[in-house]
Design an enzyme around this catalytic site. Structure first.
Site, mmCIF file in Angstrom:
data_model
loop_
_atom_site.group_PDB
_atom_site.id
_atom_site.type_symbol
_atom_site.label_atom_id
_atom_site.label_comp_id
_atom_site.label_asym_id
_atom_site.label_seq_id
_atom_site.Cartn_x
_atom_site.Cartn_y
_atom_site.Cartn_z
ATOM 1 N N ARG A 248 46.259 44.948 44.508
ATOM 2 C CA ARG A 248 45.704 46.285 44.335
ATOM 3 C C ARG A 248 46.322 47.233 45.367
ATOM 4 N NH1 ARG A 248 41.742 42.461 43.746
ATOM 5 N NH2 ARG A 248 40.668 42.458 41.726
ATOM 6 N N LYS A 275 38.560 42.870 46.801
ATOM 7 C CA LYS A 275 37.485 43.446 45.999
ATOM 8 C C LYS A 275 36.357 42.447 45.794
ATOM 9 C CE LYS A 275 36.604 45.622 41.504
ATOM 10 N NZ LYS A 275 37.202 46.064 40.214
ATOM 11 N N HIS A 337 47.886 51.417 40.496
ATOM 12 C CA HIS A 337 47.064 50.321 39.983
ATOM 13 C C HIS A 337 47.577 49.837 38.633
ATOM 14 C CE1 HIS A 337 43.503 47.894 39.123
ATOM 15 N NE2 HIS A 337 43.118 48.098 40.351
ATOM 16 N N ARG A 340 49.757 46.593 38.133
ATOM 17 C CA ARG A 340 49.128 45.299 37.867
ATOM 18 C C ARG A 340 49.026 45.061 36.358
ATOM 19 N NH1 ARG A 340 45.677 42.860 41.365
ATOM 20 N NH2 ARG A 340 43.838 42.989 40.018
ATOM 21 N N HIS A 363 41.514 38.096 39.833
ATOM 22 C CA HIS A 363 40.366 38.457 39.017
ATOM 23 C C HIS A 363 39.298 37.379 39.134
ATOM 24 C CE1 HIS A 363 42.688 41.364 36.158
ATOM 25 N NE2 HIS A 363 42.311 41.937 37.286
ATOM 26 N N TYR A 373 37.966 25.678 41.050
ATOM 27 C CA TYR A 373 39.024 24.730 40.677
ATOM 28 C C TYR A 373 40.363 25.448 40.550
ATOM 29 C CZ TYR A 373 41.812 21.540 37.839
ATOM 30 O OH TYR A 373 42.813 20.743 37.350
#
Length: 412
Positions: A248, A275, A337, A340, A363, A373
């Site tokens: 970001r 974030k 942004h 991304r 994310h 995991y």
């Protein structure tokens, strides 16, 4: 046998004369009218306090301001409380404290108390945004209102001009933050209930908008524009760094040298700068390592990889890349942004595993077990993804050497 008290009459009270000393007239069941030598007449209720079994007096009011009927009504209320093992004195104290609290607690006052707690749980930037919502849109007209007098119609009326101006996102945030504050007021005993629950239903819902970005086939054009752009070299490097690492804007702008592990080709971003408040690791490539080599003579004396223009002690602003993109002709077409989104679209079209792409973009996976995991096992797969992406960016430069080119470096 207990002596029965004859109830008082209004005529008897009016005609009562003063004496040399204090005396009382009794109405029965604990109610008495005390008359002072100066002629003042006061209603008192005498009772035995529940649990402690000690005698106590409560002043009901002065006569004639408080009539006989009103005094008897207060006595009935107190006796009802005693029957429930509730001390009328404690009940009155709690009631008066609540009333004083409600009268003295204005929106501005309680908001400051809430800020002191809320801001310990959010980033400084988020805290500033919350405070701006109140200082700009709520305090000017509602700041001096007692919070117990704030109703849904009152707050809705004040926010309607923002809706009329098309500032739907601002209205949504104001509703959310007012509700959170009022819920805190309920939990801390300032008010008894939240009258603003659901006020967002009175407004047009804010439409989610995607960050402006470009299509994958437009990447070569972006690289050519960046190559010739008249911008600071640090800004050019910042844009390339963000493009290669897929982080970001704020995460890229505040990159610290201490976060970089050259030997293991890894950039570790601490939780407080992410974030989702979780540590994020970014595998570095030959191109990003070359970019670090290029920046070292420029910013190695700073804590930050991309220092501010006039202050090495501060990082570049998260809006630096956006301002540069606008000067490059991408206003309304691409924001930092959106780089991304460009990476995500390109990598998904190339058939990379969606979960690996999402992990690279940091994310949040809604499945917490799966998320843990993925974070533990995807790092090597992400290395290959990042290598492909960096190579793809370099190839998109159509043969012109960009700053992070692995074959060599030159200032452009």
């Amino acid at each position: 046998m207990a002596r029965k008290t004859t109830p008082l009459s209004d005529a008897e009270i009016r005609s009562a004369k003063t004496k040399d000393k204090l005396y009382s007239l009794y109405d029965g069941e604990g109610l008495e009218l005390r008359i002072s030598a100066a002629g003042n007449k006061s209603w008192l209720f005498r009772y035995v306090r529940p649990h402690v079994k000690k005698s106590n007096y409560i002043k009901i009011g002065s006569y004639p301001e408080t009539s006989l009927a009103q005094a008897r009504k207060a006595r009935a209320e107190y006796r009802e409380l005693i029957a429930k093992e509730i001390d009328p004195q404690k009940w009155l104290d709690a009631k008066n404290d609540r009333i004083r609290n409600e009268i003295s607690s204005t929106l501005a006052e309680v908001a400051e108390q809430w800020f002191a707690i809320k801001f310990t749980k959010v980033t400084p930037r988020h805290a500033a945004n919350i405070k701006t919502t109140f200082t700009m849109h709520l305090f000017p007209t509602l700041g001096n209102w007692p919070v117990n007098e704030l109703t849904a119609p009152v707050v809705i009326r004040e926010l309607k001009p923002l809706e009329a101006a098309g500032k739907h996102e601002t209205v949504t945030r104001a509703c959310q933050r007012m509700n959170e504050l009022m819920t805190w007021c309920v939990n801390t005993g300032i008010i008894q209930h939240n009258p603003l629950a659901g006020i967002k239903a009175a407004f047009i819902a804010a439409q989610s908008t995607h960050m402006p970005t470009i299509k994958p086939e437009q990447l070569p054009e972006l690289m050519r524009t960046l190559h010739y752009a008249q911008i600071r070299i640090v800004t050019r490097c910042l844009i390339e760094w963000q493009l290669h690492t897929m982080v970001r804007p704020s995460e890229a702008a505040r990159t610290r040298w201490c976060e970089i592990d050259i030997e293991n080709m890894l950039w570790t971003i601490p939780p407080e700068r992410m974030k989702q408040k979780r540590e994020h690791q970014v595998p570095l490539t030959e191109q990003t390592l070359a970019l670090l080599d290029y920046m070292r003579p420029i910013s190695s004396k700073s804590e930050f990889l991309f220092p501010a223009d006039r202050n090495l002690g501060k990082s570049a602003c998260s809006e630096t890349a956006n301002r540069a993109l606008r000067r490059m002709g991408y206003a309304g077409i691409l924001v930092s942004h959106g780089l991304r989104a460009l990476a995500s679209t390109t990598l998904n079209e190339q058939g990379f595993d969606h979960d690996v792409i999402e992990a690279a973009l940091a994310h949040q996976d809604k499945n917490q077990v799966r998320s843990a995991y993925n974070r533990a096992t995807y790092i090597e797969r992400r290395r290959k993804l990042m290598e492909w992406w960096s190579n793809h960016i370099e190839e998109a430069a159509t043969g012109k050497m960009i700053i992070s080119g692995k074959a060599g470096l030159k200032v452009v």
